[in-house]
Design a protein around this motif. Sequence first.
Motif, PDB file in Angstrom:
ATOM      1  N   CYS A 125       0.805  -1.242   0.000  1.00  0.00           N
ATOM      2  CA  CYS A 125       0.000   0.000   0.000  1.00  0.00           C
ATOM      3  C   CYS A 125       0.833   1.285   0.000  1.00  0.00           C
ATOM      4  O   CYS A 125       0.283   2.359   0.180  1.00  0.00           O
ATOM      5  CB  CYS A 125      -0.906   0.034   1.231  1.00  0.00           C
ATOM      6  N   SER A 126       2.147   1.189  -0.096  1.00  0.00           N
ATOM      7  CA  SER A 126       3.071   2.344  -0.055  1.00  0.00           C
ATOM      8  C   SER A 126       3.346   2.852   1.365  1.00  0.00           C
ATOM      9  O   SER A 126       4.465   3.245   1.679  1.00  0.00           O
ATOM     10  CB  SER A 126       2.581   3.544  -0.878  1.00  0.00           C
ATOM     11  N   VAL A 127       2.311   2.909   2.197  1.00  0.00           N
ATOM     12  CA  VAL A 127       2.455   3.423   3.557  1.00  0.00           C
ATOM     13  C   VAL A 127       1.638   2.533   4.473  1.00  0.00           C
ATOM     14  O   VAL A 127       0.571   2.059   4.088  1.00  0.00           O
ATOM     15  CB  VAL A 127       1.901   4.864   3.699  1.00  0.00           C
ATOM     16  N   ILE A 290       7.094   3.314   5.265  1.00  0.00           N
ATOM     17  CA  ILE A 290       6.900   4.017   3.993  1.00  0.00           C
ATOM     18  C   ILE A 290       7.797   3.379   2.941  1.00  0.00           C
ATOM     19  O   ILE A 290       8.998   3.223   3.159  1.00  0.00           O
ATOM     20  CB  ILE A 290       7.284   5.517   4.145  1.00  0.00           C
ATOM     21  N   PRO A 292       9.762   3.878  -0.177  1.00  0.00           N
ATOM     22  CA  PRO A 292      10.234   5.034  -0.960  1.00  0.00           C
ATOM     23  C   PRO A 292       9.967   4.897  -2.453  1.00  0.00           C
ATOM     24  O   PRO A 292       9.887   5.906  -3.156  1.00  0.00           O
ATOM     25  CB  PRO A 292      11.739   5.096  -0.659  1.00  0.00           C
ATOM     26  N   ALA A 294       7.333   4.388  -3.866  1.00  0.00           N
ATOM     27  CA  ALA A 294       6.100   5.098  -4.231  1.00  0.00           C
ATOM     28  C   ALA A 294       6.424   6.520  -4.689  1.00  0.00           C
ATOM     29  O   ALA A 294       5.622   7.160  -5.360  1.00  0.00           O
ATOM     30  CB  ALA A 294       5.134   5.135  -3.053  1.00  0.00           C
ATOM     31  N   PHE A 295       7.605   7.008  -4.303  1.00  0.00           N
ATOM     32  CA  PHE A 295       7.960   8.407  -4.557  1.00  0.00           C
ATOM     33  C   PHE A 295       9.042   8.572  -5.614  1.00  0.00           C
ATOM     34  O   PHE A 295       9.021   9.509  -6.384  1.00  0.00           O
ATOM     35  CB  PHE A 295       8.416   9.062  -3.251  1.00  0.00           C
ATOM     36  N   LEU A 296      10.003   7.664  -5.617  1.00  0.00           N
ATOM     37  CA  LEU A 296      11.108   7.740  -6.593  1.00  0.00           C
ATOM     38  C   LEU A 296      11.765   6.365  -6.674  1.00  0.00           C
ATOM     39  O   LEU A 296      11.546   5.531  -5.796  1.00  0.00           O
ATOM     40  CB  LEU A 296      12.115   8.837  -6.219  1.00  0.00           C
ATOM     41  N   PHE A 301      16.743   7.018  -4.529  1.00  0.00           N
ATOM     42  CA  PHE A 301      16.531   7.385  -3.128  1.00  0.00           C
ATOM     43  C   PHE A 301      17.791   7.109  -2.314  1.00  0.00           C
ATOM     44  O   PHE A 301      18.287   7.974  -1.594  1.00  0.00           O
ATOM     45  CB  PHE A 301      15.333   6.618  -2.544  1.00  0.00           C
TER      46      PHE A 301
ATOM     47  N   SER B  96      -2.155   5.807  -1.809  1.00  0.00           N
ATOM     48  CA  SER B  96      -1.916   6.406  -0.494  1.00  0.00           C
ATOM     49  C   SER B  96      -0.725   7.353  -0.463  1.00  0.00           C
ATOM     50  O   SER B  96      -0.402   7.897   0.593  1.00  0.00           O
ATOM     51  CB  SER B  96      -1.672   5.298   0.535  1.00  0.00           C
ATOM     52  N   ALA B  97      -0.060   7.556  -1.578  1.00  0.00           N
ATOM     53  CA  ALA B  97       1.146   8.395  -1.587  1.00  0.00           C
ATOM     54  C   ALA B  97       1.141   9.313  -2.793  1.00  0.00           C
ATOM     55  O   ALA B  97       0.519   8.997  -3.812  1.00  0.00           O
ATOM     56  CB  ALA B  97       2.396   7.513  -1.619  1.00  0.00           C
ATOM     57  N   ALA B  98       1.817  10.448  -2.669  1.00  0.00           N
ATOM     58  CA  ALA B  98       1.925  11.351  -3.819  1.00  0.00           C
ATOM     59  C   ALA B  98       3.118  12.280  -3.671  1.00  0.00           C
ATOM     60  O   ALA B  98       3.482  12.673  -2.563  1.00  0.00           O
ATOM     61  CB  ALA B  98       0.647  12.173  -3.983  1.00  0.00           C
ATOM     62  N   VAL B  99       3.707  12.618  -4.819  1.00  0.00           N
ATOM     63  CA  VAL B  99       4.646  13.732  -4.913  1.00  0.00           C
ATOM     64  C   VAL B  99       3.892  14.836  -5.647  1.00  0.00           C
ATOM     65  O   VAL B  99       3.428  14.635  -6.775  1.00  0.00           O
ATOM     66  CB  VAL B  99       5.913  13.354  -5.710  1.00  0.00           C
ATOM     67  N   SER B 128      -1.620   7.836   4.785  1.00  0.00           N
ATOM     68  CA  SER B 128      -1.099   8.397   3.539  1.00  0.00           C
ATOM     69  C   SER B 128       0.181   9.154   3.801  1.00  0.00           C
ATOM     70  O   SER B 128       0.466   9.550   4.944  1.00  0.00           O
ATOM     71  CB  SER B 128      -2.126   9.344   2.900  1.00  0.00           C
ATOM     72  N   CYS B 129       0.943   9.354   2.746  1.00  0.00           N
ATOM     73  CA  CYS B 129       2.164  10.154   2.839  1.00  0.00           C
ATOM     74  C   CYS B 129       2.288  10.969   1.560  1.00  0.00           C
ATOM     75  O   CYS B 129       2.314  10.412   0.460  1.00  0.00           O
ATOM     76  CB  CYS B 129       3.375   9.241   3.029  1.00  0.00           C
ATOM     77  N   VAL B 130       2.334  12.297   1.727  1.00  0.00           N
ATOM     78  CA  VAL B 130       2.392  13.202   0.578  1.00  0.00           C
ATOM     79  C   VAL B 130       3.552  14.180   0.775  1.00  0.00           C
ATOM     80  O   VAL B 130       3.702  14.746   1.860  1.00  0.00           O
ATOM     81  CB  VAL B 130       1.050  13.961   0.414  1.00  0.00           C
ATOM     82  N   LEU B 270      12.798  12.284   0.037  1.00  0.00           N
ATOM     83  CA  LEU B 270      11.662  11.504  -0.449  1.00  0.00           C
ATOM     84  C   LEU B 270      11.009  12.185  -1.660  1.00  0.00           C
ATOM     85  O   LEU B 270      10.420  11.532  -2.518  1.00  0.00           O
ATOM     86  CB  LEU B 270      10.642  11.327   0.688  1.00  0.00           C
ATOM     87  N   ILE B 288       2.166  13.016   6.843  1.00  0.00           N
ATOM     88  CA  ILE B 288       1.788  11.619   7.071  1.00  0.00           C
ATOM     89  C   ILE B 288       0.467  11.672   7.830  1.00  0.00           C
ATOM     90  O   ILE B 288       0.419  12.106   8.982  1.00  0.00           O
ATOM     91  CB  ILE B 288       2.859  10.865   7.890  1.00  0.00           C
TER      92      ILE B 288
END
Lengths: 363, 363
Positions: A125-127, A290, A292, A294-296, A301, B96-99, B128-130, B270, B288
């Motif tokens: 789920c990424s997180v 988390i 990472p 999901a972000f890069l 990273f 659940s995540a975003a940049v 979530s983590c943004v 991140l 978060i």
Amino acid sequence: VYNLNIGYLYIYYTSYEVILMPEISPQSLEQLVTRIFRAVGASENEAALVARELVTTDRMGIDSHGVLRVPQYVGWVERGQIVPGAPISVVRETPSAAVVDCGHGFGQVSAYKALEIATAKARECSVSCVVTLNCNHVGRAGAYAQRAAEQDLVCLVTVNSPYAGHFVAPWGGREGRLGTNPIAYGVPCDGFPIVGDISTGAIAEGKIKSLMNKAQLLPPDTVLDAQGEITRDPTAFYGPPKGAILPFGGELGHRGYVLGLLVEILGGVLAGNSTDDQTVTGNGICFIAIDPTAFLPLERFKSLVRETVLYLKSSLLAQGYARIFVPGELEFGRSRMVSKIELPPTTWEAIVQVANRLGVTVG
Amino acid sequence: VYNLNIGYLYIYYTSYEVILMPEISPQSLEQLVTRIFRAVGASENEAALVARELVTTDRMGIDSHGVLRVPQYVGWVERGQIVPGAPISVVRETPSAAVVDCGHGFGQVSAYKALEIATAKARECSVSCVVTLNCNHVGRAGAYAQRAAEQDLVCLVTVNSPYAGHFVAPWGGREGRLGTNPIAYGVPCDGFPIVGDISTGAIAEGKIKSLMNKAQLLPPDTVLDAQGEITRDPTAFYGPPKGAILPFGGELGHRGYVLGLLVEILGGVLAGNSTDDQTVTGNGICFIAIDPTAFLPLERFKSLVRETVLYLKSSLLAQGYARIFVPGELEFGRSRMVSKIELPPTTWEAIVQVANRLGVTVG
């Protein structure tokens, strides 16, 4: 806060009594501790895991969470507070969150199982966020953060303590209302992971006891006496009437209080425990994991983290410092160097006594 | 760190010059600031949002993040660092995540939009983590934590700063490598939410400047001079050669460093930024967000938080303290009480000058 003077074999203790401790390798100590836990009913896997965690912590120089705990854990098993072999069960769950009931198993065993749930959910789920119920003493919070980081996840770990461990006063107060509530985190990096692990209390309770036994003064700005005045007398903490540990931060100790309360909310309240419930035992652990990726991309990273490490280390040094460490680096370095473990005589004696009582041969 | 002496109208400044500031209500100040931002091209909604945030921060007594910033923001708009009306875009996303790329819009506007993404994802996915890219100065980190808590979410907020804001030395170093990197969190509670908001640096750079202007000493253990010695002379921070701010924690300042680095990893790395990239401007914000209903019913959670608050407040008081506050309580209390805003004369003068230059009528 760490004892770096581990290079001697004969240890002087109170009233100059000299006690001889045999030279013991980390491996031998781990085997001894494993046999002790086996003797009170732990499975081979459980016993070996708890032994490894405790000895690793001693190797890192963090005595407060090392084999010092063996007699305590044995006592808890004998009194039924630790239930060897207890299964964990998920009592509430979403794809990314869970409340895990640890059934009063060994804290380290339970916490690693809960962490596995958290890491699996983070990959899916990424997180993720996972909290525990009925989890015994988990030892070093950073251990779990490190494990997650070694599996390429960023992970925050908080550990709160129940009523009996409420040594830390709220800012402006003089009675303990929170535990020393550590916050740890792990970050994957090219090379070794970054592992931060800090207490939100100004001093560990075990450290106060140790200073009292040695008739030494407390560091400044760490403890309040029962009247709410800052004291350097360790006996004033124990009373009666009892004193309290200050939140960490000195003049800015309200910040330590802010962080300590966060730990209580995450590890305690989110799991459904009331902060002043005197029937709760053990630690409440909260993992926020988390992924990472999901972000890069992971390699990007880790390489950026490595760049950050080099940038931090590129600073000129402050007066009195020989090196800039990244969180965890000192502990990793120590644990690699240690070829034999030397314990305070009281710690060693207590382990030998427990072993003898359980019919476990020492050495 | 907060100025409580806001009960006077005539303000004495350097060399005893007396400057008269008109009595101004928070509402009037907000309208003035709104008109200033409108005059440099912000939409009514943007201008009003930024004005409200800045004035609210002043009402809470946190001058460093209040209308003091108006001339700075106007300058940034004029130089193209802030782009009014810039749309945000999600450049990478999972459920659940975003940049979020903020396109150099107003920091507060961008951060609230990114927060909306984080809260929607937390409601959908439990956690979530943004993180953000190209986000300008976001102001008070606690504002976003508070907003999320008011929407019944637990939320951690970290804010890092780019190269130009690297005032804080790593532990053992004497050159700035991290920003003052605040950590904030919000927790829903019966009554007002808990809002913690702490800096991981020992002192704000703005505070050093203010002490230098008043020819006063720095608090102890806050700043290193260029030689890496602790100094109480604020001019030693600015140099040249430059000094650095210590991580917060005094003797335990390595803990402030551990926390500051966490903020850099979450808000900077991140999001894909290199810590020493000198082309990055503005803040990196990381949210978060956690939906407590994934763990227990909301009403139960809020009532347990309330119990924790009462338990903290039930402690007897330390010497010199009149009350135990819960994080955020002091600021909520202050902001309710303020019926007029009084600013340092330099702040007011700078706002008037900007207004005049832009043809905005004052008062």
